[in-house]
Design a protein around this motif. Structure first.
Motif, PDB file in Angstrom:
ATOM      1  N   PRO A  35       0.809  -1.234   0.000  1.00  0.00           N
ATOM      2  CA  PRO A  35       0.000   0.000   0.000  1.00  0.00           C
ATOM      3  C   PRO A  35       0.841   1.282   0.000  1.00  0.00           C
ATOM      4  O   PRO A  35       0.419   2.304  -0.561  1.00  0.00           O
ATOM      5  CB  PRO A  35      -0.816  -0.116   1.296  1.00  0.00           C
ATOM      6  CG  PRO A  35      -0.883  -1.577   1.573  1.00  0.00           C
ATOM      7  CD  PRO A  35       0.427  -2.129   1.111  1.00  0.00           C
ATOM      8  N   PHE A  36       2.027   1.229   0.605  1.00  0.00           N
ATOM      9  CA  PHE A  36       2.895   2.408   0.646  1.00  0.00           C
ATOM     10  C   PHE A  36       3.560   2.677  -0.713  1.00  0.00           C
ATOM     11  O   PHE A  36       3.978   3.805  -0.983  1.00  0.00           O
ATOM     12  CB  PHE A  36       3.985   2.224   1.708  1.00  0.00           C
ATOM     13  CG  PHE A  36       3.466   2.196   3.111  1.00  0.00           C
ATOM     14  CD1 PHE A  36       3.317   3.371   3.839  1.00  0.00           C
ATOM     15  CD2 PHE A  36       3.117   0.990   3.713  1.00  0.00           C
ATOM     16  CE1 PHE A  36       2.827   3.358   5.146  1.00  0.00           C
ATOM     17  CE2 PHE A  36       2.625   0.964   5.014  1.00  0.00           C
ATOM     18  CZ  PHE A  36       2.474   2.154   5.733  1.00  0.00           C
ATOM     19  N   LEU A  37       3.650   1.653  -1.553  1.00  0.00           N
ATOM     20  CA  LEU A  37       4.304   1.809  -2.853  1.00  0.00           C
ATOM     21  C   LEU A  37       3.331   2.213  -3.951  1.00  0.00           C
ATOM     22  O   LEU A  37       3.746   2.742  -4.986  1.00  0.00           O
ATOM     23  CB  LEU A  37       5.001   0.498  -3.243  1.00  0.00           C
ATOM     24  CG  LEU A  37       6.099   0.013  -2.290  1.00  0.00           C
ATOM     25  CD1 LEU A  37       6.699  -1.293  -2.806  1.00  0.00           C
ATOM     26  CD2 LEU A  37       7.190   1.065  -2.135  1.00  0.00           C
ATOM     27  N   VAL A  38       2.046   1.949  -3.750  1.00  0.00           N
ATOM     28  CA  VAL A  38       1.043   2.261  -4.773  1.00  0.00           C
ATOM     29  C   VAL A  38       1.088   3.728  -5.206  1.00  0.00           C
ATOM     30  O   VAL A  38       1.101   4.012  -6.415  1.00  0.00           O
ATOM     31  CB  VAL A  38      -0.371   1.875  -4.281  1.00  0.00           C
ATOM     32  CG1 VAL A  38      -1.437   2.399  -5.242  1.00  0.00           C
ATOM     33  CG2 VAL A  38      -0.491   0.362  -4.136  1.00  0.00           C
ATOM     34  N   ILE A 217      -6.125  -7.154  -0.033  1.00  0.00           N
ATOM     35  CA  ILE A 217      -7.401  -6.471  -0.306  1.00  0.00           C
ATOM     36  C   ILE A 217      -7.261  -4.974  -0.033  1.00  0.00           C
ATOM     37  O   ILE A 217      -7.770  -4.138  -0.801  1.00  0.00           O
ATOM     38  CB  ILE A 217      -8.529  -7.084   0.548  1.00  0.00           C
ATOM     39  CG1 ILE A 217      -8.871  -8.487   0.036  1.00  0.00           C
ATOM     40  CG2 ILE A 217      -9.779  -6.191   0.523  1.00  0.00           C
ATOM     41  CD1 ILE A 217      -9.817  -9.267   0.925  1.00  0.00           C
ATOM     42  N   PHE A 218      -6.547  -4.630   1.032  1.00  0.00           N
ATOM     43  CA  PHE A 218      -6.293  -3.221   1.337  1.00  0.00           C
ATOM     44  C   PHE A 218      -5.476  -2.573   0.216  1.00  0.00           C
ATOM     45  O   PHE A 218      -5.768  -1.453  -0.227  1.00  0.00           O
ATOM     46  CB  PHE A 218      -5.554  -3.108   2.673  1.00  0.00           C
ATOM     47  CG  PHE A 218      -5.171  -1.710   3.070  1.00  0.00           C
ATOM     48  CD1 PHE A 218      -6.071  -0.658   2.940  1.00  0.00           C
ATOM     49  CD2 PHE A 218      -3.902  -1.432   3.574  1.00  0.00           C
ATOM     50  CE1 PHE A 218      -5.718   0.640   3.303  1.00  0.00           C
ATOM     51  CE2 PHE A 218      -3.543  -0.157   3.933  1.00  0.00           C
ATOM     52  CZ  PHE A 218      -4.450   0.888   3.793  1.00  0.00           C
ATOM     53  N   ILE A 242      -2.536   5.692   5.240  1.00  0.00           N
ATOM     54  CA  ILE A 242      -2.083   4.316   5.006  1.00  0.00           C
ATOM     55  C   ILE A 242      -1.348   3.785   6.226  1.00  0.00           C
ATOM     56  O   ILE A 242      -1.548   2.626   6.632  1.00  0.00           O
ATOM     57  CB  ILE A 242      -1.178   4.248   3.751  1.00  0.00           C
ATOM     58  CG1 ILE A 242      -1.985   4.545   2.489  1.00  0.00           C
ATOM     59  CG2 ILE A 242      -0.513   2.873   3.640  1.00  0.00           C
ATOM     60  CD1 ILE A 242      -1.150   4.636   1.231  1.00  0.00           C
ATOM     61  N   PHE A 243      -0.498   4.611   6.820  1.00  0.00           N
ATOM     62  CA  PHE A 243       0.263   4.193   8.004  1.00  0.00           C
ATOM     63  C   PHE A 243      -0.672   3.878   9.171  1.00  0.00           C
ATOM     64  O   PHE A 243      -0.517   2.827   9.825  1.00  0.00           O
ATOM     65  CB  PHE A 243       1.238   5.299   8.412  1.00  0.00           C
ATOM     66  CG  PHE A 243       2.008   5.000   9.661  1.00  0.00           C
ATOM     67  CD1 PHE A 243       3.081   4.125   9.644  1.00  0.00           C
ATOM     68  CD2 PHE A 243       1.650   5.589  10.869  1.00  0.00           C
ATOM     69  CE1 PHE A 243       3.787   3.837  10.802  1.00  0.00           C
ATOM     70  CE2 PHE A 243       2.353   5.311  12.032  1.00  0.00           C
ATOM     71  CZ  PHE A 243       3.414   4.429  11.997  1.00  0.00           C
ATOM     72  N   ILE A 245      -3.887   3.034   9.113  1.00  0.00           N
ATOM     73  CA  ILE A 245      -4.667   1.823   8.835  1.00  0.00           C
ATOM     74  C   ILE A 245      -3.794   0.576   8.966  1.00  0.00           C
ATOM     75  O   ILE A 245      -4.221  -0.448   9.519  1.00  0.00           O
ATOM     76  CB  ILE A 245      -5.295   1.899   7.426  1.00  0.00           C
ATOM     77  CG1 ILE A 245      -6.344   3.024   7.383  1.00  0.00           C
ATOM     78  CG2 ILE A 245      -5.945   0.562   7.055  1.00  0.00           C
ATOM     79  CD1 ILE A 245      -6.892   3.304   6.001  1.00  0.00           C
ATOM     80  N   SER A 246      -2.552   0.649   8.471  1.00  0.00           N
ATOM     81  CA  SER A 246      -1.639  -0.500   8.564  1.00  0.00           C
ATOM     82  C   SER A 246      -1.335  -0.844  10.019  1.00  0.00           C
ATOM     83  O   SER A 246      -1.295  -2.030  10.389  1.00  0.00           O
ATOM     84  CB  SER A 246      -0.332  -0.194   7.819  1.00  0.00           C
ATOM     85  OG  SER A 246      -0.559   0.017   6.446  1.00  0.00           O
ATOM     86  N   VAL A 247      -1.110   0.166  10.846  1.00  0.00           N
ATOM     87  CA  VAL A 247      -0.856  -0.064  12.270  1.00  0.00           C
ATOM     88  C   VAL A 247      -2.068  -0.709  12.927  1.00  0.00           C
ATOM     89  O   VAL A 247      -1.938  -1.668  13.710  1.00  0.00           O
ATOM     90  CB  VAL A 247      -0.493   1.258  12.979  1.00  0.00           C
ATOM     91  CG1 VAL A 247      -0.493   1.073  14.501  1.00  0.00           C
ATOM     92  CG2 VAL A 247       0.866   1.761  12.520  1.00  0.00           C
ATOM     93  N   LEU A 248      -3.269  -0.222  12.610  1.00  0.00           N
ATOM     94  CA  LEU A 248      -4.491  -0.791  13.186  1.00  0.00           C
ATOM     95  C   LEU A 248      -4.680  -2.247  12.748  1.00  0.00           C
ATOM     96  O   LEU A 248      -5.087  -3.097  13.550  1.00  0.00           O
ATOM     97  CB  LEU A 248      -5.709   0.047  12.770  1.00  0.00           C
ATOM     98  CG  LEU A 248      -5.793   1.450  13.381  1.00  0.00           C
ATOM     99  CD1 LEU A 248      -6.983   2.212  12.806  1.00  0.00           C
ATOM    100  CD2 LEU A 248      -5.918   1.367  14.904  1.00  0.00           C
ATOM    101  N   LEU A 249      -4.364  -2.522  11.482  1.00  0.00           N
ATOM    102  CA  LEU A 249      -4.469  -3.902  10.996  1.00  0.00           C
ATOM    103  C   LEU A 249      -3.512  -4.814  11.747  1.00  0.00           C
ATOM    104  O   LEU A 249      -3.874  -5.937  12.133  1.00  0.00           O
ATOM    105  CB  LEU A 249      -4.169  -3.958   9.499  1.00  0.00           C
ATOM    106  CG  LEU A 249      -5.258  -3.452   8.546  1.00  0.00           C
ATOM    107  CD1 LEU A 249      -4.764  -3.469   7.101  1.00  0.00           C
ATOM    108  CD2 LEU A 249      -6.527  -4.294   8.677  1.00  0.00           C
TER     109      LEU A 249
END
Length: 294
Positions: A35-38, A217-218, A242-243, A245-249
């Motif tokens: 997600p960070f590279l998109v 999926i994210f 993104i950061f 959401i990624s931490v929460l995941l």
């Protein structure tokens, strides 16, 4: 008698199934980083896209590097033997050598011999930091001989290898054996109740695969938003979202893995029969072959 048998079985499974497989490390790590590279790949800047690819390759390598302390039983040994050999003969030895300095040696609360064991120094913050630096310096020296070296690329490679190794430790923290994040200075262990290395009486733990699918999926959602011009925010705000959401995941993943609560076995919630997994893989292969035929 039944209770004793269950206890013995649980002890055996803890000894035999405490490591996450290489394919899990690769898939979960790439799923977390993608997600960070998109946003970089959708920028009208070839340099940004190239740096994103360099970072992804470095992350891929870093996701396997810590298991170079496994001997001949790791994916890095079978797939990237030259990196595994270099880590064993150079990076690990240089990292251990750091602890021969008297000042640093006084702070160590572990036997130096334990540094060489699996989940020793290569599975600790100071180990991944030093090995990332050593590996990056070596890669840049090689690049220099071909005139391809640059400071920006060096930073990207170092960051990628370090992030990949950090994700490896985070993923291993979800397993039964866990990770001692304070090694070798203190005991600060984080562990869950995931097993992966062997089949548990005909069953497989589906959590690593579940985490991978959630992360992909994210990533697909982020790609969709960019592809259809649904994101009109500044780049720094996009990365912040993104950061977060990624931490929460990952907090959710650690919670599902039992890292924050009881270390009681909860396999009954996540187990799937081997036969079911085999049938699913067979159907997937058939689907791929049919599409290729078309």
């Amino acid at each position: 008698m039944r209770k004793i048998l269950i206890s013995v079985r649980f002890i055996n499974i803890k000894k035999l199934s405490c490591v996450m497989l290489g394919r899990h490390h690769i898939s979960v790590t790439i799923g977390t980083i993608l997600p960070f590279l998109v946003p970089l790949f959708f920028m009208q800047d070839n340099n940004a896209s190239a740096l994103g690819i360099y970072f992804l390759i470095a992350v891929f390598i870093g996701s396997l590097v810590p298991d170079s302390d496994c001997g001949g039983n790791a994916t890095i040994y079978y797939r990237f033997r030259w990196i595994d050999y270099y880590m064993k003969k150079v990076a690990i030895k240089l990292t251990i050598l750091l602890f021969h300095f008297p000042k640093l040696r006084e702070m160590v609360n572990a036997d130096v011999e334990s540094f060489k064991e699996h989940r020793g120094i290569m599975h600790s913050p100071i180990g991944i930091l030093s090995s990332s630096l050593i590996l990056t310096l070596t890669l840049m020296l090689i690049a220099l001989t071909f005139g391809l070296s640059s400071f920006k690329v060096s930073i990207v490679l170092f960051s990628g290898v370090l992030v990949g190794q950090f994700m490896h430790l985070l993923e291993d923290s979800c397993t039964i054996a866990g990770i001692n994040w304070g090694f070798p200075f203190k005991n600060n262990k984080l562990s869950g109740n995931i097993y992966t290395f062997c089949k548990y009486y005909g069953y497989v733990d589906i959590r690593p695969a579940l985490y991978t699918w959630i992360l992909y999926i994210f990533s697909a959602f982020i790609i969709f938003l960019y592809a259809f011009n649904k994101i009109n925010y500044s780049l720094w705000l996009v990365y912040l979202l993104i950061f977060v959401i990624s931490v929460l995941l990952w907090i959710m993943f650690l919670a599902l893995s039992g890292a924050f609560g009881s270390k009681r076995e909860t396999l009954s919630l996540w187990k799937v029969k081997n036969e079911t997994v085999s049938k699913f893989k067979k159907l997937k292969r058939q689907f791929v072959k049919q599409n290729e035929a078309r």
